[in-house]
Design an enzyme around this catalytic site. Structure first.
Site, PDB file in Angstrom:
ATOM      1  N   GLY A  58       0.812  -1.216   0.000  1.00 22.16           N
ATOM      2  CA  GLY A  58       0.000   0.000   0.000  1.00 22.16           C
ATOM      3  C   GLY A  58       0.840   1.257   0.000  1.00 22.16           C
ATOM      4  O   GLY A  58       0.579   2.204  -0.754  1.00 22.16           O
ATOM      5  N   GLU A  59       1.875   1.279   0.837  1.00 21.85           N
ATOM      6  CA  GLU A  59       2.751   2.448   0.906  1.00 21.85           C
ATOM      7  C   GLU A  59       3.578   2.605  -0.373  1.00 21.85           C
ATOM      8  O   GLU A  59       3.867   3.731  -0.798  1.00 21.85           O
ATOM      9  CB  GLU A  59       3.682   2.336   2.118  1.00 21.85           C
ATOM     10  N   VAL A  60       3.958   1.475  -0.985  1.00 19.19           N
ATOM     11  CA  VAL A  60       4.690   1.542  -2.260  1.00 19.19           C
ATOM     12  C   VAL A  60       3.818   2.202  -3.327  1.00 19.19           C
ATOM     13  O   VAL A  60       4.275   3.080  -4.071  1.00 19.19           O
ATOM     14  CB  VAL A  60       5.138   0.135  -2.716  1.00 19.19           C
ATOM     15  N   SER A  63       3.638   5.841  -2.812  1.00 21.20           N
ATOM     16  CA  SER A  63       4.893   6.555  -3.072  1.00 21.20           C
ATOM     17  C   SER A  63       5.190   6.747  -4.555  1.00 21.20           C
ATOM     18  O   SER A  63       6.084   7.522  -4.906  1.00 21.20           O
ATOM     19  CB  SER A  63       6.059   5.806  -2.418  1.00 21.20           C
TER      20      SER A  63
END
Length: 421
Positions: A58-60, A63
């Site tokens: 999710g964070e990838v 980003s």
């Protein structure tokens, strides 16, 4: 951070190192074992190097626009992640934008010292995954560290508050915190012992990520022609629904049809195991349905169109007059409402969208989204949206990378100021 507390933390690492490795070998956890080694990172001749870290998948995904902004400005980008899914996604999505993609090792002091021999101009951590030794070593090396798109859950606040009481206040090691919503600004400011004014809100990177994934008008028009969807029909969509939500959604649509006889519901289950449950309940309620996998057309008699495929939900949001985002009427945590909101349609979600509290706060603040707490409130929201055909206000700019570029300008300016000092 308190030096004594940090020493105790490192002593625990020394005591746990060999037993933990032995356990992981016994359990054949090769991925977790790989994090007990320091990655090989090649030296860069560039004088503009940014290290961006994202915890998991999710964070990838969040980003991606930020990495794109740095890459567009010819910066060398080192990218790290922690989980296997995050690493695989980074390789697939960011391979052409990053100079290095590697796995962040565990926070043992000897590994972080070796890792931090790399001297980037800045280290950017997306949303979460901050560690005492990593932050302490970067600070000793004079590398500014920024937490971007930060969001704080109540459970996380309790954990970090406990660490603060133990002398491991990691938020004081961060040069600047950029939150994902205005609601989080005072929360993070209260977690800092020094410089609480270094907490700012500059927008939500998830918005830029959703914009990058949005289908354009030509793609939406082609999809309408392919499906033979009549332009006059009132359409609403329930995306990423989970087991336990289908009954309320179908009952709501049954009520909607008593006011809009030609109303169409597009329903996209999060897992395909729900499809038989959906179709059985459509039969029971007398709702005529079609499956995406067996039909490429929506006839005037179709009441419910079941999207039983993967990877198509985003463009189907572009067909709707309003949207409900699932995983939120049941205690799952919700899904990203920005994926629907980027099309300029009203969006609602249930009371359990706690995994996306930053995005829901952004949408509620701009009056383009709403929490619905019951089937009656869902009905009222959909009815109100179908009766009004105007486009709702967007929480942020519709221009791609607008937030990412603003964050890029802020961070690079901050780095330049620190060098001048």
């Amino acid at each position: 951070m308190n030096p004594i507390s940090l020493s105790i933390y490192n002593l625990l690492w020394m005591l746990a190192w060999y037993p933990t490795k032995a356990y992981l070998k016994l359990r054949k956890r090769s991925w977790h074992l790989s994090r007990f080694e320091s990655p090989t990172i090649h030296d860069s001749a560039s004088n503009q190097v940014a290290w961006i870290h994202a915890l998991s998948l999710g964070e990838v995904m969040t980003s991606i626009p930020l990495v794109t902004a740095f890459s567009n400005k010819k910066w060398t980008v080192l990218f790290s992640t922690t989980t296997k899914s995050g690493y695989q996604t980074a390789q697939a999505k960011l391979g052409q934008l990053c100079n290095e993609i590697f796995v962040l090792p565990v926070d043992a002091p000897w590994l972080t010292r070796k890792l931090c021999r790399v001297r980037p101009n800045m280290c950017i951590i997306v949303e979460t995954d901050i560690w005492p030794n990593l932050l302490n070593t970067l600070k000793k090396n004079g590398v500014p560290v920024y937490l971007v798109n930060a969001r704080m859950r109540p459970s996380s606040w309790k954990f970090y508050h406990l660490l603060h009481q133990m002398g491991l206040n990691m938020f004081d090691e961060l040069d600047v915190i950029l939150t994902a919503s205005e609601v989080d600004v005072p929360v993070y400011a209260s977690c800092r012992s020094f410089f609480p004014n270094r907490v700012k809100f500059m927008g939500n990177l998830k918005w830029d990520a959703a914009l990058l994934n949005r289908s354009d008008k030509k793609e939406i028009d082609n999809l309408k022609r392919q499906l033979r969807l009549e332009a006059s029909r009132s359409v609403w969509i329930a995306g990423s629904i989970h087991y336990g939500e289908e009954e309320k959604i179908l009952q709501t649509h049954k009520r909607i049809m008593s006011h809009f006889s030609d109303a169409l519901l597009i329903v996209a289950p999060r897992k395909l195991e729900i499809v038989p449950v959906l179709t059985e309940k459509c039969h029971r309620l007398g709702l005529a349905f079609e499956l995406r996998t067996t039909s490429n057309t929506i006839t005037p008699k179709t009441n419910v169109f079941v999207l039983d495929t993967f990877g198509e939900l985003s463009k189907f949001y572009g067909l709707a007059d309003c949207a409900f985002v699932g995983g939120s009427l049941v205690p799952f945590g919700g899904h990203n409402p920005f994926e629907a909101a980027v099309y300029g349609i009203p969006v609602c979600w249930g009371p359990y969208a706690y995994n996306f509290s930053d995005a829901t706060a952004n949408l509620e603040a701009s009056k383009s989204g709403k929490t619905v707490y019951s089937e009656d409130e869902l009905f009222d929201f959909v009815m109100g949206s179908l009766q009004r055909t105007n486009i709702v206000p967007l929480p942020f700019s519709p221009e791609p990378l607008s937030i990412s570029n603003r964050i890029f300008q802020f961070l690079t300016s901050a780095v330049n100021r620190s060098y001048e000092q």
